[in-house]
Design a protein around this motif. Structure first.
Motif, mmCIF file in Angstrom:
data_model
loop_
_atom_site.group_PDB
_atom_site.id
_atom_site.type_symbol
_atom_site.label_atom_id
_atom_site.label_comp_id
_atom_site.label_asym_id
_atom_site.label_seq_id
_atom_site.Cartn_x
_atom_site.Cartn_y
_atom_site.Cartn_z
ATOM 1 N N ASN A 1 49.679 33.041 35.127
ATOM 2 C CA ASN A 1 49.488 34.253 35.672
ATOM 3 C C ASN A 1 48.175 34.608 35.929
ATOM 4 O O ASN A 1 47.948 35.478 36.778
ATOM 5 C CB ASN A 1 50.401 35.265 34.618
ATOM 6 C CG ASN A 1 50.828 36.438 35.268
ATOM 7 O OD1 ASN A 1 50.698 36.733 36.456
ATOM 8 N ND2 ASN A 1 51.210 37.482 34.610
ATOM 9 N N TRP A 2 47.212 34.264 34.821
ATOM 10 C CA TRP A 2 45.900 34.600 34.966
ATOM 11 C C TRP A 2 45.256 34.126 36.230
ATOM 12 O O TRP A 2 44.236 34.588 36.845
ATOM 13 C CB TRP A 2 45.089 34.428 33.691
ATOM 14 C CG TRP A 2 44.897 32.762 33.457
ATOM 15 C CD1 TRP A 2 45.943 32.132 32.659
ATOM 16 C CD2 TRP A 2 43.932 31.909 33.951
ATOM 17 N NE1 TRP A 2 45.319 30.733 32.907
ATOM 18 C CE2 TRP A 2 44.403 30.841 33.412
ATOM 19 C CE3 TRP A 2 42.976 32.225 34.893
ATOM 20 C CZ2 TRP A 2 43.527 29.633 33.751
ATOM 21 C CZ3 TRP A 2 42.280 31.284 35.170
ATOM 22 C CH2 TRP A 2 42.200 29.815 34.819
ATOM 23 N N LYS A 3 45.754 32.906 36.630
ATOM 24 C CA LYS A 3 45.406 32.030 37.811
ATOM 25 C C LYS A 3 45.728 32.826 39.200
ATOM 26 O O LYS A 3 45.019 33.069 40.087
ATOM 27 C CB LYS A 3 45.912 30.581 37.951
ATOM 28 C CG LYS A 3 45.438 29.640 37.000
ATOM 29 C CD LYS A 3 45.908 28.479 37.130
ATOM 30 C CE LYS A 3 45.392 27.240 36.374
ATOM 31 N NZ LYS A 3 46.136 25.968 36.417
ATOM 32 N N LYS A 4 46.804 33.392 39.100
ATOM 33 C CA LYS A 4 47.312 34.094 40.192
ATOM 34 C C LYS A 4 46.342 35.534 40.380
ATOM 35 O O LYS A 4 45.909 35.714 41.569
ATOM 36 C CB LYS A 4 48.628 34.573 39.989
ATOM 37 C CG LYS A 4 49.659 34.622 41.318
ATOM 38 C CD LYS A 4 50.985 35.116 40.964
ATOM 39 C CE LYS A 4 51.932 34.509 41.869
ATOM 40 N NZ LYS A 4 53.269 34.975 41.576
ATOM 41 N N THR A 5 46.165 36.213 39.142
ATOM 42 C CA THR A 5 45.211 37.332 39.223
ATOM 43 C C THR A 5 44.013 36.997 39.901
ATOM 44 O O THR A 5 43.304 37.881 40.491
ATOM 45 C CB THR A 5 45.414 37.753 37.883
ATOM 46 O OG1 THR A 5 46.703 38.189 37.545
ATOM 47 C CG2 THR A 5 44.460 39.316 37.861
ATOM 48 N N THR A 6 43.511 35.771 39.261
ATOM 49 C CA THR A 6 42.060 35.450 39.579
ATOM 50 C C THR A 6 41.884 35.344 40.989
ATOM 51 O O THR A 6 40.994 35.522 41.523
ATOM 52 C CB THR A 6 41.612 34.294 38.551
ATOM 53 O OG1 THR A 6 41.503 34.543 37.401
ATOM 54 C CG2 THR A 6 40.072 33.918 39.187
ATOM 55 N N LEU A 7 43.023 34.370 41.320
ATOM 56 C CA LEU A 7 42.813 34.123 42.968
ATOM 57 C C LEU A 7 42.936 35.225 43.783
ATOM 58 O O LEU A 7 42.446 35.372 44.792
ATOM 59 C CB LEU A 7 43.947 33.197 43.182
ATOM 60 C CG LEU A 7 43.814 31.676 42.912
ATOM 61 C CD1 LEU A 7 45.169 30.797 43.026
ATOM 62 C CD2 LEU A 7 42.690 30.839 43.434
ATOM 63 N N LYS A 8 43.870 36.074 43.383
ATOM 64 C CA LYS A 8 44.084 37.507 44.066
ATOM 65 C C LYS A 8 42.772 38.165 44.015
ATOM 66 O O LYS A 8 42.248 38.651 45.124
ATOM 67 C CB LYS A 8 45.161 38.362 43.535
ATOM 68 C CG LYS A 8 45.415 39.443 44.357
ATOM 69 C CD LYS A 8 46.741 40.197 43.552
ATOM 70 C CE LYS A 8 47.824 40.028 44.051
ATOM 71 N NZ LYS A 8 49.049 40.988 43.688
ATOM 72 N N LEU A 9 41.818 38.262 43.167
ATOM 73 C CA LEU A 9 40.927 38.957 42.934
ATOM 74 C C LEU A 9 39.791 38.312 43.995
ATOM 75 O O LEU A 9 38.987 38.964 44.599
ATOM 76 C CB LEU A 9 40.073 39.072 41.419
ATOM 77 C CG LEU A 9 40.716 40.132 40.603
ATOM 78 C CD1 LEU A 9 40.083 39.967 39.138
ATOM 79 C CD2 LEU A 9 40.505 41.446 40.868
ATOM 80 N N ILE A 10 39.590 36.930 43.847
ATOM 81 C CA ILE A 10 38.747 36.131 44.607
ATOM 82 C C ILE A 10 38.983 36.564 46.193
ATOM 83 O O ILE A 10 38.157 36.673 47.054
ATOM 84 C CB ILE A 10 38.791 34.499 44.308
ATOM 85 C CG1 ILE A 10 38.091 34.411 43.058
ATOM 86 C CG2 ILE A 10 38.060 33.946 45.391
ATOM 87 C CD1 ILE A 10 38.196 33.174 42.273
ATOM 88 N N TRP A 11 40.301 36.490 46.690
ATOM 89 C CA TRP A 11 40.657 36.665 47.852
ATOM 90 C C TRP A 11 40.551 38.257 48.301
ATOM 91 O O TRP A 11 39.852 38.354 49.516
ATOM 92 C CB TRP A 11 42.051 36.499 47.974
ATOM 93 C CG TRP A 11 42.731 36.994 49.405
ATOM 94 C CD1 TRP A 11 43.468 37.642 49.510
ATOM 95 C CD2 TRP A 11 42.488 36.245 50.616
ATOM 96 N NE1 TRP A 11 43.793 37.782 51.128
ATOM 97 C CE2 TRP A 11 43.214 36.773 51.743
ATOM 98 C CE3 TRP A 11 41.587 35.261 50.959
ATOM 99 C CZ2 TRP A 11 43.076 36.571 53.000
ATOM 100 C CZ3 TRP A 11 41.789 34.457 52.289
ATOM 101 C CH2 TRP A 11 42.411 35.294 53.275
ATOM 102 N N ASN A 12 40.765 39.090 47.591
ATOM 103 C CA ASN A 12 40.124 40.371 47.815
ATOM 104 C C ASN A 12 38.603 40.570 47.930
ATOM 105 O O ASN A 12 38.231 41.462 49.012
ATOM 106 C CB ASN A 12 40.709 41.433 46.851
ATOM 107 C CG ASN A 12 42.115 41.661 46.960
ATOM 108 O OD1 ASN A 12 42.866 41.387 47.794
ATOM 109 N ND2 ASN A 12 42.756 42.104 45.775
ATOM 110 N N GLU A 13 37.775 39.921 47.186
ATOM 111 C CA GLU A 13 36.475 39.865 47.305
ATOM 112 C C GLU A 13 36.051 39.386 48.716
ATOM 113 O O GLU A 13 35.150 39.921 49.248
ATOM 114 C CB GLU A 13 35.685 39.362 46.018
ATOM 115 C CG GLU A 13 35.669 40.070 44.953
ATOM 116 C CD GLU A 13 35.095 39.406 43.860
ATOM 117 O OE1 GLU A 13 34.309 38.471 43.940
ATOM 118 O OE2 GLU A 13 35.376 39.618 42.589
#
Length: 108
Positions: A1-13
């Motif tokens: 779940n943290w991987k998904k959140t991290t990837l989402k943050l990176i994508w948004n940035e």
């Protein structure tokens, strides 16, 4: 779940960075379009004196009407000005608030 959140943050940035880059390219293209002294003079005149036709501009600029028309075409293509037909003539006006704000800060 943290991987998904991290990837989402990176994508948004990354998306924000790309959007910022696109905006900077747009600004650079606008600044290039007004960088020519004749085009800058046309834009300053339209901001200061309001809409005008090519005949009035060519007398003021002391350039051939065909030369002024070429400069107007470049400004129009860059989205800086617009032309509205009034009978047989076209009345040009500023169509870009960003450019108008820049020119208003310039001293005469």
């Amino acid at each position: 779940n943290w991987k998904k959140t991290t990837l989402k943050l990176i994508w948004n940035e990354r998306r924000a960075c790309i959007a910022k880059s696109i905006l900077l390219v747009d600004y650079a293209n606008i600044l290039k379009a007004i960088a020519h002294p004749a085009r800058l003079c046309i834009v300053k005149g339209l901001v200061k004196d309001g809409p005008s036709n090519v005949s009035n501009m060519h007398v003021c600029l002391e350039l051939a009407q065909s030369t002024v028309s070429q400069h107007l075409s470049k400004l129009k293509a860059a989205g800086i000005i617009k032309g509205d037909r009034n009978g047989t003539e076209i009345i040009y006006s500023i169509d870009n608030d960003f450019v108008a704000d820049i020119v208003k800060t310039m001293k005469d």
